[in-house]
Design an enzyme around this catalytic site. Sequence first.
Site, short mmCIF file in Angstrom:
data_model
loop_
_atom_site.label_atom_id
_atom_site.label_comp_id
_atom_site.label_asym_id
_atom_site.label_seq_id
_atom_site.Cartn_x
_atom_site.Cartn_y
_atom_site.Cartn_z
N HIS A 71 11.01 16.05 18.85
CA HIS A 71 12.33 16.44 17.29
C HIS A 71 11.63 17.68 16.05
CE1 HIS A 71 16.18 13.90 16.04
NE2 HIS A 71 16.08 15.24 15.91
N ARG A 104 21.43 14.67 20.31
CA ARG A 104 20.52 13.25 19.37
C ARG A 104 20.53 12.53 20.81
NH1 ARG A 104 19.94 14.98 14.84
NH2 ARG A 104 20.50 13.91 13.27
N GLU A 133 12.60 7.36 18.25
CA GLU A 133 12.11 8.05 17.32
C GLU A 133 10.71 7.39 16.49
OE1 GLU A 133 13.95 11.48 16.39
OE2 GLU A 133 14.66 11.26 18.53
#
Length: 334
Positions: free
Chosen positions: A282, A234, A263
């Site tokens: 991601h 994370r 993000e």
Amino acid sequence: MPAGDPCVVAILGASAADPPPGLGRGVPGCDLRFAETSEQLSAAADAEVAYIWPPRADWLPGHWGWAPRLRWIATSTVGVDWLLLPDLVGSDVILTNSAGLFDDAMAEYALALVAAVRADLHTTLRLQQARRWAHREITRLAGSQVIVAGVGGIGRAIAGLLSRAGASVTCVGRSGRANPDLGWIAPVTDLGQLLPAADFVILALPLTAATTGLIGPAELARMGPGSWLVNLGRGALVDEPALIGALCDGAIGGAALDVFTREPLPADSPLWALPNVIVSPHMSADFVGWEQALVELFLRQLAGYLAGAPLANVVDKELGFVTAAARPARRPPG
């Protein structure tokens, strides 16, 4: 629910017009209710089960209590930090995640990043774009000193794959203990003293109160000038401004980042332009066919639930992750 009545299942974050693969035809014994937005939650107010489809339903924590009969929430993510509101943690509602599904894909991604850095591939690609021929020597991956922070399924898979590639891997967990597969797992309190010898520090941790900001100014200062930070966990595991400063100053060799504090990563972030940074959006877990695999996992869980079987992948809501006892059995790669 009364005998013979269908189990009401809320599919959150998806619509009936564009359902997750395999759910468009319905599920025997279930009444599927789709809620793509918070405004549609009222259609699933009598749900007993909720399945959260990616991209995650960030709006859900603000609407706790929308389904008084709710007994089980299944999320298609591995990380559940965004969902652990106090009302859910303090309730009897069971929370499960998709632990185990992405282990091998993320291990392969970690191996690809480490191998690319050792081969200086990021520099080669820049030189190719500039049409520059600049011969260099590469560094062997074999013998590299790697710290893997996190000993859940993903961390264990990363450690195993890198070890088989010849790296010397030290795993870091909440407590120090011997493990038959990983050897000695160092406690996280020893991380600072392990950092100076590491060529790579790979983060594969859930985000909890204990892991937020795990890599900050002090930890970055202890890393060697040629070491790389790889974050697949994370974004908030790392103090991002401190990392940017360390990268700009040459205090560490570089960073390969798949997760960020914001993000999508803002276009004005310095991370985009730094030559010693690899940015990916991601995507380390998203192998071809991942959506179908997620639905298949949920349907297996749902079938067991309807049959009265215990659920797997149950998240310890106080800790914020699936404990070893609740983790699915590890299957050999391939």
